[in-house]
Design a protein around this motif. Structure first.
Motif, short mmCIF file in Angstrom:
data_model
loop_
_atom_site.label_atom_id
_atom_site.label_comp_id
_atom_site.label_asym_id
_atom_site.label_seq_id
_atom_site.Cartn_x
_atom_site.Cartn_y
_atom_site.Cartn_z
N GLU A 282 0.81 -1.22 0.00
CA GLU A 282 0.00 0.00 0.00
C GLU A 282 0.85 1.28 0.00
N GLU A 283 1.91 1.31 0.79
CA GLU A 283 2.74 2.51 0.87
C GLU A 283 3.41 2.80 -0.47
N ALA A 284 3.87 1.76 -1.15
CA ALA A 284 4.50 1.94 -2.46
C ALA A 284 3.49 2.46 -3.48
N LYS A 285 2.26 1.94 -3.42
CA LYS A 285 1.23 2.40 -4.35
C LYS A 285 0.85 3.85 -4.07
N LEU A 286 0.87 4.24 -2.80
CA LEU A 286 0.59 5.63 -2.45
C LEU A 286 1.65 6.54 -3.06
N GLN A 287 2.92 6.17 -2.92
CA GLN A 287 4.01 6.99 -3.45
C GLN A 287 3.94 7.06 -4.98
N LYS A 288 3.61 5.96 -5.63
CA LYS A 288 3.48 5.96 -7.09
C LYS A 288 2.30 6.83 -7.52
N SER A 289 1.20 6.74 -6.78
CA SER A 289 0.02 7.55 -7.10
C SER A 289 0.33 9.02 -6.96
N LYS A 290 1.08 9.39 -5.91
CA LYS A 290 1.46 10.79 -5.70
C LYS A 290 2.34 11.29 -6.85
N ALA A 291 3.29 10.47 -7.26
CA ALA A 291 4.20 10.86 -8.34
C ALA A 291 3.44 11.13 -9.64
N LEU A 292 2.49 10.24 -9.96
CA LEU A 292 1.70 10.43 -11.18
C LEU A 292 0.72 11.59 -11.04
N ALA A 293 0.12 11.72 -9.87
CA ALA A 293 -0.84 12.80 -9.65
C ALA A 293 -0.19 14.17 -9.78
N GLN A 294 1.04 14.31 -9.29
CA GLN A 294 1.76 15.58 -9.42
C GLN A 294 1.89 15.98 -10.88
N LYS A 295 2.19 15.04 -11.73
CA LYS A 295 2.34 15.32 -13.15
C LYS A 295 0.99 15.67 -13.79
N ALA A 296 -0.05 14.93 -13.41
CA ALA A 296 -1.38 15.18 -13.97
C ALA A 296 -1.91 16.56 -13.57
N LEU A 297 -1.67 16.94 -12.32
CA LEU A 297 -2.16 18.24 -11.83
C LEU A 297 -1.50 19.41 -12.54
N GLN A 298 -0.28 19.22 -13.00
CA GLN A 298 0.41 20.29 -13.73
C GLN A 298 -0.27 20.60 -15.05
N ARG A 299 -1.03 19.63 -15.58
CA ARG A 299 -1.69 19.81 -16.86
C ARG A 299 -3.19 20.07 -16.72
N LEU A 300 -3.67 19.99 -15.49
CA LEU A 300 -5.11 20.14 -15.26
C LEU A 300 -5.52 21.60 -15.33
#
Length: 201
Positions: free
Chosen positions: A183-201
């Motif tokens: 779960e912790e690894a998936k949280l960190q991966k989700s955060k990494a991808l979300a940061q990139k997505a939010l830059q384009r939102l």
């Protein structure tokens, strides 16, 4: 992890009006003003295949987007299908539907869903204790507040790992990654991808 599993994770939060029932989207109601002229987000364009491949370690062979209207909201979803299917990624954005009269904004809806988890630890513990009293075998864990991303963010645990929900402006995003990680690894991966997505939102 099958898309029929990932998509309902986002749907579980959106319980307004018709929820996630399949239905025909009625013709949009003509509206005037800046909001009606706002272009629809290209949700699959918020993350590139290369960005997901770097994080998930599996080539992305295709993307599938969908849009639906739930009450006053418009929900845009993208499923990034990985060559190793279990490592696929689901991304969704919920925003005000410009084609319908809006009685509740996504930001208001966010406050209704997550506002109580912003309280003191004592209140969060109370929610957890109540959840633990549930007769279901699977423990329901209150969402965990995540700092440093968007205006506000929460991680909702589930048996597949979890879903990261992020509020930014008057829209919020959810992202869920598959794979064998804890779960912790998936949280960190989700955060990494979300940061990139939010830059384009």
């Amino acid at each position: 992890m099958h898309p029929h599993v990932l998509v309902p994770l986002f749907c579980a939060l959106i319980v307004v009006s018709a929820g996630c029932k399949k239905h025909e989207t009625p013709p949009p109601v003509p509206r005037s003003g800046q909001e009606s002229n706002r272009p629809q987000i290209d949700v699959c364009g918020l993350l590139t295949k290369e960005e997901i491949e770097t994080v998930q370690g599996s080539p992305i062979k295709e993307t599938k987007n969908s849009t639906r209207s739930d009450g006053a909201f418009r929900v845009l979803q993208c499923f990034y299908t990985a060559m190793e299917f279990s490592k696929s990624v689901s991304l969704a954005v919920m925003q005000r539907d410009p084609g319908r009269p809006a009685t509740t904004s996504p930001k208001d809806f966010w406050k209704e869903r997550f506002g109580r988890y912003n309280g003191e630890k004592k209140e969060r513990d109370k929610d957890k204790k109540t959840a633990e009293g549930n007769e279901e075998k699977e423990e329901v864990v209150p969402p965990k507040k995540i700092d440093g991303i968007g205006d506000e963010a929460f991680w909702a645990s589930n048996r597949f790992g979890g879903v990261l929900y992020i509020l930014k402006g008057d829209a919020f995003t959810s992202i869920s990654v598959g794979g064998p990680d804890n779960e912790e690894a998936k949280l960190q991966k989700s955060k990494a991808l979300a940061q990139k997505a939010l830059q384009r939102l």
